[in-house]
Write an enzyme that holds these catalytic residues in place. Sequence first.
Site, PDB file in Angstrom:
ATOM      1  N   HIS A 148       0.721  -1.278  -0.217  1.00  9.04           N
ATOM      2  CA  HIS A 148      -0.037   0.038   0.008  1.00  9.04           C
ATOM      3  C   HIS A 148       0.762   1.306   0.196  1.00  9.04           C
ATOM      4  O   HIS A 148       2.186   1.240   0.209  1.00  9.04           O
ATOM      5  CB  HIS A 148      -0.988  -0.029   1.197  1.00  9.04           C
ATOM      6  CG  HIS A 148      -0.170   0.046   2.665  1.00  9.04           C
ATOM      7  ND1 HIS A 148       0.091   1.263   2.997  1.00  9.04           N
ATOM      8  CD2 HIS A 148       0.150  -0.926   3.227  1.00  9.04           C
ATOM      9  CE1 HIS A 148       0.719   0.945   4.167  1.00  9.04           C
ATOM     10  NE2 HIS A 148       0.880  -0.108   4.330  1.00  9.04           N
TER      11      HIS A 148
ATOM     12  N   CYS B 113       2.793  -4.919   6.778  1.00  8.18           N
ATOM     13  CA  CYS B 113       2.626  -4.541   5.356  1.00  8.18           C
ATOM     14  C   CYS B 113       3.834  -4.139   4.720  1.00  8.18           C
ATOM     15  O   CYS B 113       4.761  -3.517   5.616  1.00  8.18           O
ATOM     16  CB  CYS B 113       1.497  -3.742   5.109  1.00  8.18           C
ATOM     17  SG  CYS B 113      -0.079  -4.472   5.843  1.00  8.18           S
TER      18      CYS B 113
END
Length: 195
Positions: free
Chosen positions: A145, A161
């Site tokens: 992301h 992440c």
Amino acid sequence: MNRRELLAGGAAAIASALLPVMGSAQTLPPRLQPAFVNLRHPLPAGEVHVFPDHFQLFWTLPNGQAWRYGIRVGRAGLYEPGTYYVGAKKEWPSWKPTPSMVEREPEKFAKYAEDGMPGGPNNPLGARAMYLFQPGRGDTFLRIHGTKDTNTIGRAVSNGCAGLTNEHVKLLYEQVPMKAKVVLYPKMVAGPSNV
């Protein structure tokens, strides 16, 4: 046109799109800037490979070439190596912390536990997100992301992440199709959580 030709042809288009980004006022060192590179060890084309010790993500192309991006990764104990696939893609996604995030840092995440946060510039998932899935498990709650916090690129600071700058994740998002294979390699070096 086959997939190999499509990937190779797309490289030229992305290269022209990257020129303004690479020339923009970035604070990232050259090794964390997007670059079209020749791989030392060829990897199959059309895959994402994340090397956490180098804080680099590669989108592989035919002929042993790839696009390299600088990233941030999960901090100690939160990075989860493995093989995944892109199971969903969203532009300006909404975000909600996982129960384990709320448990670890209630002062930071409890206020978002019920309703989450709508997409937008201040959202932790940034401008784009690719959701990592595994067969039999479904959504792993791991994401590739964006982030507005450029200072975190090149560091192990996230909740597991892989994050790119918002500018860079927009480019990667256009390159990577649904169902693309994603490999998160194990961390090999113990030590500081940043470059």
